[in-house]
Scaffold this motif. Structure first.
Motif, PDB file in Angstrom:
ATOM      1  N   LYS A 252       0.839  -1.186   0.000  1.00 41.01           N
ATOM      2  CA  LYS A 252       0.000   0.000   0.000  1.00 41.01           C
ATOM      3  C   LYS A 252       0.876   1.238   0.000  1.00 41.01           C
TER       4      LYS A 252
ATOM      5  N   ILE B 112       0.501   5.294   1.091  1.00 44.14           N
ATOM      6  CA  ILE B 112      -0.382   6.244   1.769  1.00 44.14           C
ATOM      7  C   ILE B 112       0.286   7.613   1.808  1.00 44.14           C
TER       8      ILE B 112
ATOM      9  N   ILE C  84      -0.070  11.380   3.336  1.00 45.99           N
ATOM     10  CA  ILE C  84      -0.795  12.171   4.333  1.00 45.99           C
ATOM     11  C   ILE C  84      -0.321  13.615   4.283  1.00 45.99           C
TER      12      ILE C  84
ATOM     13  N   SER D 129       5.086  11.004  14.915  1.00 47.89           N
ATOM     14  CA  SER D 129       3.660  10.680  15.026  1.00 47.89           C
ATOM     15  C   SER D 129       3.201   9.809  13.858  1.00 47.89           C
TER      16      SER D 129
ATOM     17  N   GLN E  29       4.265   6.244  14.439  1.00 49.04           N
ATOM     18  CA  GLN E  29       3.373   5.650  15.438  1.00 49.04           C
ATOM     19  C   GLN E  29       2.051   5.232  14.777  1.00 49.04           C
ATOM     20  N   ALA E  30       1.514   6.113  13.941  1.00 51.42           N
ATOM     21  CA  ALA E  30       0.260   5.823  13.231  1.00 51.42           C
ATOM     22  C   ALA E  30       0.438   4.623  12.298  1.00 51.42           C
TER      23      ALA E  30
ATOM     24  N   LYS F 177       0.455   1.545  14.390  1.00 51.71           N
ATOM     25  CA  LYS F 177      -0.822   1.260  15.057  1.00 51.71           C
ATOM     26  C   LYS F 177      -1.936   0.916  14.093  1.00 51.71           C
ATOM     27  N   ILE F 178      -2.141   1.728  13.055  1.00 45.66           N
ATOM     28  CA  ILE F 178      -3.313   1.443  12.227  1.00 45.66           C
ATOM     29  C   ILE F 178      -3.057   1.338  10.723  1.00 45.66           C
ATOM     30  N   LEU F 179      -1.922   1.842  10.248  1.00 49.82           N
ATOM     31  CA  LEU F 179      -1.746   1.787   8.789  1.00 49.82           C
ATOM     32  C   LEU F 179      -1.142   0.481   8.304  1.00 49.82           C
TER      33      LEU F 179
END
Lengths: 79, 79
Positions: free
Chosen positions: B40, B42, B44, B57, B60-61, B64-66
């Motif tokens: 993937k 991404i 941002i 940050s 961390q993201a 955790k979720i990506l």
């Protein structure tokens, strides 16, 4: 040789998956996010050392089957 | 500021989607392909200009979720 291709939705195209991720990030406390766009990343391991030819053939492949040129942009990098 | 994240399946993890793309490329005549891995990408868009904080940050993201750190690797680039 390795080709790295990124395929992203065009700027004018809505990206609901990106919006969902943006909402999820905000929900767990990440702030200052203006926009999230989600695309594909494709890594192709190639034989040979002719970068020029590789770039040409991979660009062609990206246009033909790795992306949908109507709604997606792609970029190719050879390394 | 823009963060670019790529999430790829770990080397030890099978990538059936990549194998399918490899077969498709060979079918339409592309040769010399050793391996295809699909991940993937991404992007941002961030507010602010503190690259250090953004990198922290976003990493961390990503963790955790990506991405799913059990089966995927990620890399973050801020520009």
């Amino acid at each position: 040789m390795k080709a790295k291709i990124t395929v992203t939705p065009k700027k004018a195209v809505l990206d609901p998956q990106g919006k969902t991720v943006q909402t999820a990030l905000e929900h767990i406390g990440f702030t200052g996010i203006k926009d999230v766009r989600i695309g594909k990343y494709i890594e192709i391991e190639l034989e040979g050392t002719d970068r020029e030819a590789a770039l040409k053939s991979i660009s062609q492949a990206s246009h033909k089957i790795l992306s949908n040129p109507v709604i997606e942009d792609y970029s190719v990098e050879i390394e």
